[in-house]
Design a protein around this motif. Structure first.
Motif, mmCIF file in Angstrom:
data_model
loop_
_atom_site.group_PDB
_atom_site.id
_atom_site.type_symbol
_atom_site.label_atom_id
_atom_site.label_comp_id
_atom_site.label_asym_id
_atom_site.label_seq_id
_atom_site.Cartn_x
_atom_site.Cartn_y
_atom_site.Cartn_z
ATOM 1 N N GLN A 123 22.270 27.541 96.734
ATOM 2 C CA GLN A 123 22.281 27.191 98.157
ATOM 3 C C GLN A 123 21.715 28.329 98.997
ATOM 4 O OE1 GLN A 123 25.997 25.503 99.701
ATOM 5 N NE2 GLN A 123 26.592 24.989 97.621
ATOM 6 N N GLU A 126 17.865 28.724 98.493
ATOM 7 C CA GLU A 126 17.113 27.690 99.222
ATOM 8 C C GLU A 126 17.177 27.929 100.728
ATOM 9 O OE1 GLU A 126 18.528 23.870 98.073
ATOM 10 O OE2 GLU A 126 17.954 24.100 95.963
ATOM 11 N N TYR A 127 18.324 28.376 101.209
ATOM 12 C CA TYR A 127 18.476 28.646 102.643
ATOM 13 C C TYR A 127 17.523 29.754 103.092
ATOM 14 C CZ TYR A 127 20.732 30.206 106.978
ATOM 15 O OH TYR A 127 20.972 30.586 108.271
ATOM 16 N N GLU A 130 13.949 28.538 103.274
ATOM 17 C CA GLU A 130 13.650 27.705 104.430
ATOM 18 C C GLU A 130 13.672 28.497 105.744
ATOM 19 O OE1 GLU A 130 16.503 24.582 104.318
ATOM 20 O OE2 GLU A 130 15.696 23.680 102.476
ATOM 21 N N SER A 131 14.624 29.440 105.868
ATOM 22 C CA SER A 131 14.795 30.132 107.149
ATOM 23 C C SER A 131 13.836 31.307 107.331
ATOM 24 C CB SER A 131 16.248 30.604 107.313
ATOM 25 O OG SER A 131 16.625 31.441 106.238
ATOM 26 N N ASP A 341 25.188 30.688 111.932
ATOM 27 C CA ASP A 341 24.732 29.422 111.359
ATOM 28 C C ASP A 341 25.833 28.833 110.477
ATOM 29 O OD1 ASP A 341 23.409 27.283 110.295
ATOM 30 O OD2 ASP A 341 21.569 28.380 109.816
ATOM 31 N N LEU A 344 25.611 26.365 106.658
ATOM 32 C CA LEU A 344 25.586 26.775 105.247
ATOM 33 C C LEU A 344 26.995 27.099 104.770
ATOM 34 C CD1 LEU A 344 23.896 27.540 102.725
ATOM 35 C CD2 LEU A 344 23.826 29.875 103.640
#
Length: 362
Positions: A123, A126-127, A130-131, A341, A344
């Motif tokens: 997780q 992938e975060y 993307e960020s 954030d 997540l």
């Protein structure tokens, strides 16, 4: 007769409101008190939102019953403006410039705190994909068995890990960035498995100092957390709740005493490097109105307070919903749109994110 009783009741309630305002102010400015000298009182700042809620209830009550008396809680909130803003700021949104640097601080919990939805490391990986942050400061970056360094090499050009291990316990601070790492320095203070490390990064023509911190934890046992949960939810008998509240307050106080010299050491390091652009990130393990944050934030800009909105809760377990993760910057850096954030759920912390721009002198 009825008029006299009403007058006495109003006077008593007004006195109670004044007392509530005084308590709110004492709690709001408890972060100025060194825990080493007054451990219990300095830890009471975490109760500030409850005192503010009582004052807010008085405000609504007076507006309905006797509106002129609403001046008492209104003045109370004006006097408590500074702690109110630190605890729950509100700012107009300002978009960062295109060349702003995206910074993230994230306690990843050793990659073993995932929700039922899946694997923490996957997780988080992938975060980050993307960020696309430019600088990531990680705490508990301990994923040795997965060889996470190899994975981060595919995301960031420069990666470094600093072990904080003096008694066999594992805790590591990590930095992952697209900027060259010139060197790093450990900030010396006493701790078994916590620490602070300053990384010197080459950012254009500037040398940016990034201080990553994991300060002393509260070290609550599973039973302590269960009792705290019951107290907060009102599931414990009053006598037992009072006794356990005093005991838990003692634990919080002991940990704040340990964090005080750690925070002071970080502050001294910042003072010794004034003139550099400095970024301070990490898990302070302390709430916004703590001596820890107050000392480190001295003459610094708290990025969430100056550009964020709301409570910014960054710890998400055991009903201990506080902002204990922070990003601070020196006055020669402008922060933008700092936020926590909460989407997540891969750790017991949420990542805190901010955009910064180094102000270059003409």
């Amino acid at each position: 007769m009825f008029g006299k009783i009403k007058s006495i009741t109003i006077s008593l309630l007004a006195g109670g409101n004044v007392a509530a305002v005084i308590v709110m102010l004492l709690l709001g400015f408890a972060d100025h008190v060194n825990p080493v000298s007054h451990p219990t009182f300095s830890s009471l700042g975490m109760l500030f939102p409850f005192a503010a809620a009582v004052n807010l209830a008085f405000l609504f009550f007076w507006l309905i019953v006797k509106w002129r008396m609403a001046l008492i809680p209104f003045v109370g909130f004006l006097l408590a403006y500074v702690p109110m803003r630190i605890y729950m700021p509100f700012n107009l949104p300002v978009s960062p410039p295109e060349d702003a640097i995206k910074v993230m601080s994230f306690n990843v919990g050793g990659y073993c705190s995932a929700s039922e939805e899946g694997d923490s490391f996957g997780q988080i990986y992938e975060y980050l994909q993307e960020s696309k942050p430019d600088i990531v400061c990680m705490q508990e970056d301990n994923d040795t068995w997965r060889k996470s360094e190899a994975f981060y090499d595919s995301l960031f050009t420069y990666n470094d890990i600093a072990p904080l291990n003096t008694t066999g316990m594992i805790n590591r601070l990590g930095i992952h960035t697209r900027f060259p790492i010139l060197h790093s320095e450990r900030i010396e203070y006493e701790s078994n498995c916590n620490g602070s490390v300053a990384w010197f990064l080459k950012v254009g023509n500037d040398t940016l100092i990034v201080i990553n911190n994991h300060l002393e934890a509260t070290h609550l046992t599973k039973e302590d957390r269960s009792q705290y949960h019951q107290i907060i939810r009102g599931d414990m008998k009053s006598d037992t709740a009072r006794a356990n509240s005093r005991r838990l307050l003692g634990i919080f106080s002991e940990s704040s005493v340990k964090r005080a010299p750690q925070a002071e050491a970080v502050h001294r390091y910042i003072e010794a490097h004034r003139g550099y652009p400095i970024l301070v990130c990490g898990d302070f393990n302390d709430h916004p109105l703590s001596y820890t944050r107050h000392v480190i934030a001295d003459d610094m800009t708290d990025c969430f307070v100056s550009t964020g909105n709301g409570l910014g809760v960054s710890f998400n377990r055991y009903d201990m919903y506080f902002r204990i993760d922070h990003i601070l910057c020196s006055k020669n850096i402008t922060p933008y749109r700092c936020q926590v954030d909460s989407k997540l759920d891969a750790s017991d912390h949420y990542p805190i994110v901010c955009w910064i721009k180094i102000d270059r002198k003409p």
